[in-house]
Design a protein around this motif. Structure first.
Motif, PDB file in Angstrom:
ATOM      1  N   GLU A 163       6.509  34.659  -6.281  1.00 49.98           N
ATOM      2  CA  GLU A 163       7.322  33.556  -6.201  1.00 49.98           C
ATOM      3  C   GLU A 163       6.894  32.583  -5.410  1.00 49.98           C
ATOM      4  N   GLU A 164       6.534  31.324  -5.854  1.00 51.62           N
ATOM      5  CA  GLU A 164       5.840  30.171  -5.353  1.00 51.62           C
ATOM      6  C   GLU A 164       6.945  29.189  -5.286  1.00 51.62           C
ATOM      7  N   ASP A 165       6.959  28.554  -3.918  1.00 50.35           N
ATOM      8  CA  ASP A 165       7.874  27.459  -3.835  1.00 50.35           C
ATOM      9  C   ASP A 165       7.338  26.215  -3.892  1.00 50.35           C
ATOM     10  N   ASP A 166       7.864  25.356  -5.145  1.00 48.63           N
ATOM     11  CA  ASP A 166       7.139  24.225  -5.039  1.00 48.63           C
ATOM     12  C   ASP A 166       8.154  23.157  -4.660  1.00 48.63           C
ATOM     13  N   SER A 167       7.917  22.741  -3.347  1.00 52.45           N
ATOM     14  CA  SER A 167       8.552  22.066  -2.328  1.00 52.45           C
ATOM     15  C   SER A 167       8.422  20.597  -2.280  1.00 52.45           C
ATOM     16  N   HIS A 168       7.887  20.112  -3.345  1.00 54.73           N
ATOM     17  CA  HIS A 168       7.709  18.651  -3.334  1.00 54.73           C
ATOM     18  C   HIS A 168       8.318  18.147  -4.576  1.00 54.73           C
ATOM     19  N   VAL A 198       3.271   2.325   3.069  1.00 55.55           N
ATOM     20  CA  VAL A 198       2.581   2.570   4.076  1.00 55.55           C
ATOM     21  C   VAL A 198       2.570   1.044   4.954  1.00 55.55           C
ATOM     22  N   SER A 199       2.150   0.030   3.971  1.00 53.54           N
ATOM     23  CA  SER A 199       1.995  -1.211   4.588  1.00 53.54           C
ATOM     24  C   SER A 199       2.601  -2.249   3.580  1.00 53.54           C
ATOM     25  N   LEU A 200       2.932  -3.510   4.204  1.00 49.92           N
ATOM     26  CA  LEU A 200       3.389  -4.570   2.975  1.00 49.92           C
ATOM     27  C   LEU A 200       2.195  -5.651   2.603  1.00 49.92           C
ATOM     28  N   GLU A 201       1.009  -5.072   2.947  1.00 48.32           N
ATOM     29  CA  GLU A 201      -0.289  -5.661   2.649  1.00 48.32           C
ATOM     30  C   GLU A 201      -1.030  -5.172   1.531  1.00 48.32           C
ATOM     31  N   GLY A 202      -0.961  -5.493   0.379  1.00 42.73           N
ATOM     32  CA  GLY A 202      -1.812  -4.359  -0.242  1.00 42.73           C
ATOM     33  C   GLY A 202      -3.357  -5.062  -0.688  1.00 42.73           C
ATOM     34  N   GLN A 227       0.817  -1.121   0.032  1.00 44.12           N
ATOM     35  CA  GLN A 227      -0.036   0.074  -0.168  1.00 44.12           C
ATOM     36  C   GLN A 227       0.926   1.413  -0.119  1.00 44.12           C
ATOM     37  N   VAL A 228       0.559   1.916  -1.004  1.00 41.59           N
ATOM     38  CA  VAL A 228       1.550   3.419  -1.268  1.00 41.59           C
ATOM     39  C   VAL A 228       0.720   4.708  -1.021  1.00 41.59           C
ATOM     40  N   ALA A 229       1.268   5.504  -0.139  1.00 42.93           N
ATOM     41  CA  ALA A 229       0.625   6.944  -0.014  1.00 42.93           C
ATOM     42  C   ALA A 229       1.310   7.721  -1.042  1.00 42.93           C
ATOM     43  N   ILE A 230       0.592   8.500  -1.529  1.00 42.22           N
ATOM     44  CA  ILE A 230       1.058   9.622  -2.593  1.00 42.22           C
ATOM     45  C   ILE A 230       1.466  10.635  -2.166  1.00 42.22           C
ATOM     46  N   SER A 231       2.851  11.194  -2.448  1.00 44.22           N
ATOM     47  CA  SER A 231       3.402  12.242  -1.792  1.00 44.22           C
ATOM     48  C   SER A 231       2.578  13.745  -2.364  1.00 44.22           C
ATOM     49  N   ASN A 232       2.436  14.529  -1.423  1.00 45.86           N
ATOM     50  CA  ASN A 232       1.800  15.963  -1.814  1.00 45.86           C
ATOM     51  C   ASN A 232       0.286  15.437  -2.290  1.00 45.86           C
ATOM     52  N   SER A 233      -0.146  14.562  -2.190  1.00 38.02           N
ATOM     53  CA  SER A 233      -1.728  14.283  -2.561  1.00 38.02           C
ATOM     54  C   SER A 233      -2.794  14.544  -1.700  1.00 38.02           C
ATOM     55  N   PRO A 234      -3.619  15.295  -1.895  1.00 37.97           N
ATOM     56  CA  PRO A 234      -4.739  15.888  -0.915  1.00 37.97           C
ATOM     57  C   PRO A 234      -5.683  14.287  -0.742  1.00 37.97           C
ATOM     58  N   PRO A 257      -2.761  10.843   3.601  1.00 38.44           N
ATOM     59  CA  PRO A 257      -1.488  10.176   4.108  1.00 38.44           C
ATOM     60  C   PRO A 257      -0.190  10.637   3.380  1.00 38.44           C
ATOM     61  N   GLY A 258      -0.404  11.036   2.215  1.00 36.07           N
ATOM     62  CA  GLY A 258       0.933  11.185   1.419  1.00 36.07           C
ATOM     63  C   GLY A 258       1.323  12.819   2.067  1.00 36.07           C
ATOM     64  N   LYS A 259       0.718  13.535   2.423  1.00 32.46           N
ATOM     65  CA  LYS A 259       0.886  14.816   2.901  1.00 32.46           C
ATOM     66  C   LYS A 259       1.514  14.684   4.328  1.00 32.46           C
ATOM     67  N   VAL A 260       1.038  13.732   5.174  1.00 31.78           N
ATOM     68  CA  VAL A 260       1.521  13.413   6.326  1.00 31.78           C
ATOM     69  C   VAL A 260       2.999  12.977   6.265  1.00 31.78           C
TER      70      VAL A 260
END
Length: 234
Positions: free
Chosen positions: A223-228, A44-48, A4-11, A87-90
């Motif tokens: 100026e916007e900081d695209d930090s991810h 996030v976990s090794l059980e999909g 199971q994967v959490a996507i970075s910077n995803s709402p 999850p991704g943002k956390v």
């Protein structure tokens, strides 16, 4: 193996199932294809979860290991559950912004019975031995901390517009297209010009520039900081 994967910077509040032949660790970063683009995800976990859908494989491992401890992952799970946080943002909060250049490991004392200055792991092992390190870790007298060297992302220059005055607009002689632009900006504080063009499906930028020249809209350079970090496709 399914993960199971959490996507970075995803709402989004979900995690997603991917397949891999690698032996991964919880908290490890992977590159995955999500919604047609390559981006960073966190294991996030090794059980999909299985279902009636095609399961994609991960593209690759990013760091070849996890930099998060079990305590870190439990903390992330608590924040997600307690505050209904995506999850991704956390998981993003555990990493500084920018592209990862290098990671160094330090041994840090957490007990007064074994005092020393934080020392690089390789130097510590050379001085005290790997057996001593395992012993101190097991007795919780020291812990391993990571130092991240990162390339700070460049700030992206944008141009935003807002209404110069929200009063007195009824006295303005506006074309139907100008009125659409004004009505939209009445509902928001400001908007990036390129986004305004997309959302209102404008054929050109000239109506916006005309409203700026008439003083109805005010343009501001930002100026916007695209930090991810998002990995370009291909």
């Amino acid at each position: 193996m399914l993960i199971q994967v959490a996507i970075s910077n995803s709402p989004l509040y979900d995690t997603y199932t991917y397949e891999t032949n690698e032996l991964l660790e919880p908290g490890e970063r992977v590159e995955v294809n999500f919604a047609g683009r390559n981006t960073i995800g966190y294991v996030v976990s090794l059980e999909g979860k299985t279902g009636k859908y095609r399961i994609k494989s991960i593209n690759k491992r990013v760091d070849e290991r996890s930099f998060l401890s079990l305590e870190d992952i439990k903390l992330a799970e608590y924040v997600m559950k307690e505050y209904l946080a995506p999850p991704g943002k956390v998981f993003d909060l555990f990493f500084p912004p920018g592209k990862l250049l290098a990671v160094d490991e330090f041994i840090v004392p957490i007990s007064e019975s074994f005092e020393f200055s934080p020392t690089q792991k390789d130097k510590f092992i050379k001085e005290f031995g790997e057996g001593k390190l395992k012993e101190l870790l097991a007795s919780r007298e020291v812990k391993i901390m990571h130092s991240f060297e990162r390339k700070t992302p460049k700030k992206r220059k944008t141009r935003r517009v807002s209404l110069t005055k929200k009063t007195g607009l009824l006295n303005q002689d506006l074309t139907p297209l100008w009125q659409i632009i004004v009505d939209y900006l009445l509902s928001v504080e400001s908007e990036e010009i390129s986004e305004l063009e997309k959302k209102l499906e404008l054929r050109s930028r000239s109506p916006i520039e005309t409203l700026i020249s008439k003083g109805i809209l005010t343009a501001e350079e930002c100026e916007e900081d695209d930090s991810h970090w998002v990995i370009p496709a291909g």
